[in-house]
Design a protein around this motif. Structure first.
Motif, PDB file in Angstrom:
ATOM      1  N   ASP A   1       0.820  -1.298   0.247  1.00  0.00           N
ATOM      2  CA  ASP A   1      -0.237  -0.023  -0.021  1.00  0.00           C
ATOM      3  C   ASP A   1       0.900   1.330   0.257  1.00  0.00           C
ATOM      4  OD1 ASP A   1      -2.256   1.701   0.148  1.00  0.00           O
ATOM      5  OD2 ASP A   1      -3.193   0.020   1.122  1.00  0.00           O
ATOM      6  N   ILE A   2       0.304   2.354  -0.027  1.00  0.00           N
ATOM      7  CA  ILE A   2       0.970   3.639  -0.157  1.00  0.00           C
ATOM      8  C   ILE A   2       1.659   4.166   1.198  1.00  0.00           C
ATOM      9  CG2 ILE A   2      -0.011   4.230  -2.221  1.00  0.00           C
ATOM     10  CD1 ILE A   2      -1.767   6.384  -0.362  1.00  0.00           C
ATOM     11  N   SER A   3       0.988   3.616   2.270  1.00  0.00           N
ATOM     12  CA  SER A   3       1.643   4.017   3.659  1.00  0.00           C
ATOM     13  C   SER A   3       1.452   3.030   4.580  1.00  0.00           C
ATOM     14  CB  SER A   3       0.779   5.438   4.182  1.00  0.00           C
ATOM     15  OG  SER A   3      -0.491   4.955   4.588  1.00  0.00           O
ATOM     16  N   ALA A   4       2.291   2.960   5.673  1.00  0.00           N
ATOM     17  CA  ALA A   4       2.234   1.804   6.675  1.00  0.00           C
ATOM     18  C   ALA A   4       0.446   2.045   7.433  1.00  0.00           C
ATOM     19  CB  ALA A   4       3.123   2.158   7.851  1.00  0.00           C
ATOM     20  N   ASP A   5       0.284   3.411   7.578  1.00  0.00           N
ATOM     21  CA  ASP A   5      -1.252   3.585   8.081  1.00  0.00           C
ATOM     22  C   ASP A   5      -2.300   2.782   7.121  1.00  0.00           C
ATOM     23  OD1 ASP A   5      -0.295   4.867  10.512  1.00  0.00           O
ATOM     24  OD2 ASP A   5      -0.643   6.773   9.449  1.00  0.00           O
ATOM     25  N   ALA A   6      -2.255   2.987   5.969  1.00  0.00           N
ATOM     26  CA  ALA A   6      -3.402   2.282   5.223  1.00  0.00           C
ATOM     27  C   ALA A   6      -3.135   0.698   5.224  1.00  0.00           C
ATOM     28  CB  ALA A   6      -3.005   2.705   3.610  1.00  0.00           C
ATOM     29  N   VAL A   7      -2.011   0.284   5.441  1.00  0.00           N
ATOM     30  CA  VAL A   7      -1.609  -1.175   5.576  1.00  0.00           C
ATOM     31  C   VAL A   7      -2.394  -1.715   6.889  1.00  0.00           C
ATOM     32  CG1 VAL A   7      -0.180  -3.283   6.082  1.00  0.00           C
ATOM     33  CG2 VAL A   7       0.405  -1.527   4.379  1.00  0.00           C
ATOM     34  N   ASP A   8      -2.157  -1.019   7.888  1.00  0.00           N
ATOM     35  CA  ASP A   8      -2.818  -1.193   9.348  1.00  0.00           C
ATOM     36  C   ASP A   8      -4.036  -1.173   9.209  1.00  0.00           C
ATOM     37  OD1 ASP A   8      -0.072  -1.544  10.071  1.00  0.00           O
ATOM     38  OD2 ASP A   8      -0.091   0.232  11.196  1.00  0.00           O
ATOM     39  N   ASN A   9      -4.935  -0.093   8.761  1.00  0.00           N
ATOM     40  CA  ASN A   9      -6.350   0.005   8.447  1.00  0.00           C
ATOM     41  C   ASN A   9      -6.939  -1.145   7.696  1.00  0.00           C
ATOM     42  OD1 ASN A   9      -6.222   2.454   9.808  1.00  0.00           O
ATOM     43  ND2 ASN A   9      -6.188   3.749   8.232  1.00  0.00           N
ATOM     44  N   ALA A  10      -6.260  -1.628   6.830  1.00  0.00           N
ATOM     45  CA  ALA A  10      -6.867  -2.540   5.615  1.00  0.00           C
ATOM     46  C   ALA A  10      -6.894  -3.795   6.452  1.00  0.00           C
ATOM     47  CB  ALA A  10      -6.042  -2.787   4.523  1.00  0.00           C
ATOM     48  N   ILE A  11      -5.934  -4.181   7.262  1.00  0.00           N
ATOM     49  CA  ILE A  11      -5.773  -5.429   8.074  1.00  0.00           C
ATOM     50  C   ILE A  11      -6.769  -5.345   9.248  1.00  0.00           C
ATOM     51  CG2 ILE A  11      -4.384  -6.662   9.738  1.00  0.00           C
ATOM     52  CD1 ILE A  11      -2.002  -6.131   7.522  1.00  0.00           C
ATOM     53  N   ALA A  12      -6.963  -4.146   9.821  1.00  0.00           N
ATOM     54  CA  ALA A  12      -8.137  -3.834  10.860  1.00  0.00           C
ATOM     55  C   ALA A  12      -9.503  -3.970  10.216  1.00  0.00           C
ATOM     56  CB  ALA A  12      -7.768  -2.478  11.511  1.00  0.00           C
ATOM     57  N   THR A  13      -9.556  -3.454   9.103  1.00  0.00           N
ATOM     58  CA  THR A  13     -11.030  -3.912   8.621  1.00  0.00           C
ATOM     59  C   THR A  13     -11.149  -5.415   8.270  1.00  0.00           C
ATOM     60  OG1 THR A  13     -10.730  -1.606   7.335  1.00  0.00           O
ATOM     61  CG2 THR A  13     -12.141  -3.238   6.310  1.00  0.00           C
ATOM     62  N   ILE A  14     -10.274  -5.995   7.755  1.00  0.00           N
ATOM     63  CA  ILE A  14     -10.268  -7.508   7.579  1.00  0.00           C
ATOM     64  C   ILE A  14     -10.680  -8.056   8.814  1.00  0.00           C
ATOM     65  CG2 ILE A  14      -9.326  -9.709   6.927  1.00  0.00           C
ATOM     66  CD1 ILE A  14      -7.707  -7.599   5.005  1.00  0.00           C
ATOM     67  N   GLY A  15      -9.882  -7.796  10.029  1.00  0.00           N
ATOM     68  CA  GLY A  15     -10.163  -8.356  11.234  1.00  0.00           C
ATOM     69  C   GLY A  15     -11.423  -7.862  11.721  1.00  0.00           C
ATOM     70  N   GLY A  16     -12.033  -6.784  11.419  1.00  0.00           N
ATOM     71  CA  GLY A  16     -13.378  -6.561  11.790  1.00  0.00           C
ATOM     72  C   GLY A  16     -14.526  -7.142  11.142  1.00  0.00           C
ATOM     73  N   SER A  17     -14.142  -7.630   9.933  1.00  0.00           N
ATOM     74  CA  SER A  17     -15.275  -8.614   8.853  1.00  0.00           C
ATOM     75  C   SER A  17     -15.228  -9.890   9.651  1.00  0.00           C
ATOM     76  CB  SER A  17     -14.751  -8.389   7.612  1.00  0.00           C
ATOM     77  OG  SER A  17     -14.826  -7.245   6.893  1.00  0.00           O
ATOM     78  N   LEU A  18     -13.853 -10.328   9.929  1.00  0.00           N
ATOM     79  CA  LEU A  18     -14.005 -11.899  10.434  1.00  0.00           C
ATOM     80  C   LEU A  18     -14.483 -11.796  11.951  1.00  0.00           C
ATOM     81  CD1 LEU A  18     -10.200 -12.474   9.515  1.00  0.00           C
ATOM     82  CD2 LEU A  18     -12.212 -13.207   8.557  1.00  0.00           C
ATOM     83  N   CYS A  35      -6.436 -16.852   9.925  1.00  0.00           N
ATOM     84  CA  CYS A  35      -6.671 -16.184   8.701  1.00  0.00           C
ATOM     85  C   CYS A  35      -5.764 -14.618   8.707  1.00  0.00           C
ATOM     86  CB  CYS A  35      -7.957 -15.662   8.347  1.00  0.00           C
ATOM     87  SG  CYS A  35      -8.637 -14.818   7.068  1.00  0.00           S
ATOM     88  N   LEU A  36      -5.695 -14.232   9.741  1.00  0.00           N
ATOM     89  CA  LEU A  36      -4.917 -13.031   9.936  1.00  0.00           C
ATOM     90  C   LEU A  36      -3.441 -13.359   9.861  1.00  0.00           C
ATOM     91  CD1 LEU A  36      -6.985 -10.941  12.372  1.00  0.00           C
ATOM     92  CD2 LEU A  36      -6.837 -10.445  10.033  1.00  0.00           C
ATOM     93  N   ASP A  37      -3.053 -14.520  10.289  1.00  0.00           N
ATOM     94  CA  ASP A  37      -1.704 -14.812  10.260  1.00  0.00           C
ATOM     95  C   ASP A  37      -1.244 -15.041   8.974  1.00  0.00           C
ATOM     96  OD1 ASP A  37       0.621 -15.466  11.916  1.00  0.00           O
ATOM     97  OD2 ASP A  37       0.223 -17.619  11.248  1.00  0.00           O
ATOM     98  N   ARG A  38      -1.995 -15.177   8.145  1.00  0.00           N
ATOM     99  CA  ARG A  38      -1.649 -15.591   6.785  1.00  0.00           C
ATOM    100  C   ARG A  38      -1.590 -14.484   5.822  1.00  0.00           C
ATOM    101  NH1 ARG A  38      -4.956 -20.185   7.364  1.00  0.00           N
ATOM    102  NH2 ARG A  38      -6.705 -19.126   6.455  1.00  0.00           N
ATOM    103  N   ILE A  39      -1.974 -13.241   6.295  1.00  0.00           N
ATOM    104  CA  ILE A  39      -2.228 -11.861   5.586  1.00  0.00           C
ATOM    105  C   ILE A  39      -0.855 -11.155   5.864  1.00  0.00           C
ATOM    106  CG2 ILE A  39      -3.491  -9.813   5.180  1.00  0.00           C
ATOM    107  CD1 ILE A  39      -6.089 -11.539   5.881  1.00  0.00           C
ATOM    108  N   ARG A  40      -0.339 -10.459   4.927  1.00  0.00           N
ATOM    109  CA  ARG A  40       0.829  -9.714   5.132  1.00  0.00           C
ATOM    110  C   ARG A  40       0.563  -8.333   4.247  1.00  0.00           C
ATOM    111  NH1 ARG A  40       1.392 -12.732   8.059  1.00  0.00           N
ATOM    112  NH2 ARG A  40       3.211 -14.227   8.744  1.00  0.00           N
ATOM    113  N   GLY A  41       0.729  -7.396   4.818  1.00  0.00           N
ATOM    114  CA  GLY A  41       0.757  -6.150   3.954  1.00  0.00           C
ATOM    115  C   GLY A  41       1.962  -5.339   4.150  1.00  0.00           C
ATOM    116  N   SER A  42       2.574  -4.603   3.092  1.00  0.00           N
ATOM    117  CA  SER A  42       3.730  -4.009   3.048  1.00  0.00           C
ATOM    118  C   SER A  42       3.577  -2.682   2.119  1.00  0.00           C
ATOM    119  CB  SER A  42       4.665  -4.804   2.499  1.00  0.00           C
ATOM    120  OG  SER A  42       5.874  -4.083   2.220  1.00  0.00           O
ATOM    121  N   THR A  43       4.309  -1.716   2.230  1.00  0.00           N
ATOM    122  CA  THR A  43       4.515  -0.758   1.473  1.00  0.00           C
ATOM    123  C   THR A  43       5.987  -0.762   0.552  1.00  0.00           C
ATOM    124  OG1 THR A  43       6.081   0.472   3.222  1.00  0.00           O
ATOM    125  CG2 THR A  43       3.480   0.820   3.094  1.00  0.00           C
ATOM    126  N   ASP A  44       6.469  -1.923   0.772  1.00  0.00           N
ATOM    127  CA  ASP A  44       7.697  -2.405  -0.110  1.00  0.00           C
ATOM    128  C   ASP A  44       7.451  -3.412  -1.124  1.00  0.00           C
ATOM    129  OD1 ASP A  44      10.081  -2.794  -0.972  1.00  0.00           O
ATOM    130  OD2 ASP A  44      11.100  -3.699   0.880  1.00  0.00           O
TER     131      ASP A  44
END
Length: 89
Positions: A1-18, A35-44
């Motif tokens: 993603d474009i920022s670490a905050d965006a990555v964190d927000n996306a993973i938090a959204t997935i967590g909320g859905s779960l 499920c969350l353990d298999r998801i990785r977000g990055s800005t790199d």
């Protein structure tokens, strides 16, 4: 993603859905954690070197989406799948 905050927000959204699925009795807490353990977000982009699946979820902008996919393709292994979450393009 474009920022670490965006990555964190996306993973938090997935967590909320779960979490909603847990409340409905359709998922256990252990399944959510797995499920969350298999998801990785990055800005790199280099972090994509060892992934099996990349899902593009950029804004509904075709030029941006194509640029992103071209860039991702430079880093992922040849067998990786690249999908799009774009709904209207």
């Amino acid at each position: 993603d474009i920022s670490a905050d965006a990555v964190d927000n996306a993973i938090a959204t997935i967590g909320g859905s779960l979490e909603r699925l847990i409340k409905k009795g359709q998922l256990t807490a252990a399944q959510k954690a797995a499920c969350l353990d298999r998801i990785r977000g990055s800005t790199d982009y280099a972090a994509l070197a060892r992934v099996d699946l990349v899902i593009e979820a950029a804004t509904e902008n075709e030029a941006l989406m194509l640029k992103f996919i071209d860039k991702v393709d430079e880093f992922v292994c040849p067998d990786a799948l690249i999908g799009s979450f774009t709904s209207s393009l």
